[in-house]
Design a protein around this motif. Structure first.
Motif, PDB file in Angstrom:
ATOM      1  N   ASP A  98       0.835  -1.207   0.000  1.00  0.00           N
ATOM      2  CA  ASP A  98       0.000   0.000   0.000  1.00  0.00           C
ATOM      3  C   ASP A  98       0.869   1.256   0.000  1.00  0.00           C
ATOM      4  O   ASP A  98       0.620   2.201  -0.756  1.00  0.00           O
ATOM      5  CB  ASP A  98      -0.918   0.023   1.235  1.00  0.00           C
ATOM      6  CG  ASP A  98      -2.084  -0.947   1.138  1.00  0.00           C
ATOM      7  OD1 ASP A  98      -2.384  -1.425   0.023  1.00  0.00           O
ATOM      8  OD2 ASP A  98      -2.692  -1.224   2.193  1.00  0.00           O
ATOM      9  N   ALA A 102       1.257   4.307  -2.649  1.00  0.00           N
ATOM     10  CA  ALA A 102       0.833   5.609  -2.132  1.00  0.00           C
ATOM     11  C   ALA A 102       1.958   6.641  -2.148  1.00  0.00           C
ATOM     12  O   ALA A 102       1.697   7.842  -2.230  1.00  0.00           O
ATOM     13  CB  ALA A 102       0.293   5.459  -0.710  1.00  0.00           C
ATOM     14  N   GLU A 103       3.217   6.166  -2.043  1.00  0.00           N
ATOM     15  CA  GLU A 103       4.379   7.051  -2.002  1.00  0.00           C
ATOM     16  C   GLU A 103       5.358   6.677  -3.113  1.00  0.00           C
ATOM     17  O   GLU A 103       6.457   6.188  -2.849  1.00  0.00           O
ATOM     18  CB  GLU A 103       5.061   6.943  -0.641  1.00  0.00           C
ATOM     19  CG  GLU A 103       4.148   7.218   0.540  1.00  0.00           C
ATOM     20  CD  GLU A 103       4.795   6.828   1.871  1.00  0.00           C
ATOM     21  OE1 GLU A 103       6.006   7.070   2.040  1.00  0.00           O
ATOM     22  OE2 GLU A 103       4.078   6.263   2.708  1.00  0.00           O
ATOM     23  N   SER A 160      -1.388   4.333  -8.603  1.00  0.00           N
ATOM     24  CA  SER A 160      -2.370   4.129  -7.545  1.00  0.00           C
ATOM     25  C   SER A 160      -2.659   2.647  -7.396  1.00  0.00           C
ATOM     26  O   SER A 160      -2.811   1.932  -8.393  1.00  0.00           O
ATOM     27  CB  SER A 160      -3.672   4.863  -7.891  1.00  0.00           C
ATOM     28  OG  SER A 160      -4.711   4.476  -7.013  1.00  0.00           O
TER      29      SER A 160
END
Length: 192
Positions: A98, A102-103, A160
């Motif tokens: 995740d 996300a980063e 994403s």
């Protein structure tokens, strides 16, 4: 117009004592790949490529064998480099994955940055497409995370996890040679 199929390997035998890149397909993954390989929509295949990871080579071999083709391998088609952590238990892996999506500009726990993996897989795929001879359809059998990163790049979408496959063993496609997305991730075959 010809088609590029990007296929993520199906289910694997998870063995914490074996390096992840050497994991084999599970019997359920082999069966799903066999069902997928027999689809008439794949009869136009002229080339099959895989990463150098065992599970991708095995899946590509099933597909290529069905249509009387060989398998080309390329290390740059490999999954995002997670060697800094090695095997992670499923819940911990999902948390780190995740964060990876996300980063994308950050190396999460030493993993390859998503932006770097995206550049690598996109460059590799474009190189394959440039040298794809004789027309016809082309299959790349690799991995879910880099497949998602490549999909995002071609679709013009930000990185994403919302674009990620829901489980192993999916395919998306694009037209050749312009690489316009035809459809997003779809299961290669139902799970048993």
């Amino acid at each position: 117009m010809a088609t590029l199929f990007f296929i993520s390997h199906p289910e694997v035998v998870v063995d914490p004592l074996v390096p992840v890149e050497r994991w084999h397909l599970a019997p359920s993954g082999i069966e799903r790949m066999r069902r997928f390989a027999g689809q008439p929509a794949l009869s136009g295949l002229r080339q099959v490529w895989a990463s150098t990871e065992t599970k991708a080579i095995e899946a590509a071999g099933i597909l290529a064998g069905r249509w009387g083709l060989g398998v080309e391998v390329l290390a740059e088609l490999g999954e995002n480099d997670r060697s800094a952590t090695g095997f992670l238990p499923p819940a911990e892996f999902e948390t780190v994955a995740d964060a990876f999506f996300a980063e994308p500009q950050t190396s999460v726990r030493g993993w390859e940055r998503a932006v770097d993996a995206q550049t690598r897989i996109t460059d590799a795929m474009r190189g394959i497409v440039r040298q794809h001879e004789g027309g016809g359809d082309l299959a790349i059998v690799a991995h879910g995370a880099v497949g998602t990163l490549l999909f995002c790049a071609l679709a013009g979408r930000p990185i994403s996890r919302a674009e990620d496959q829901p489980f192993q063993g999916h395919v998306w496609s694009a037209t050749l040679p312009d690489l316009a997305i035809r459809h997003g991730w779809e299961p290669i075959a139902p799970r048993a």
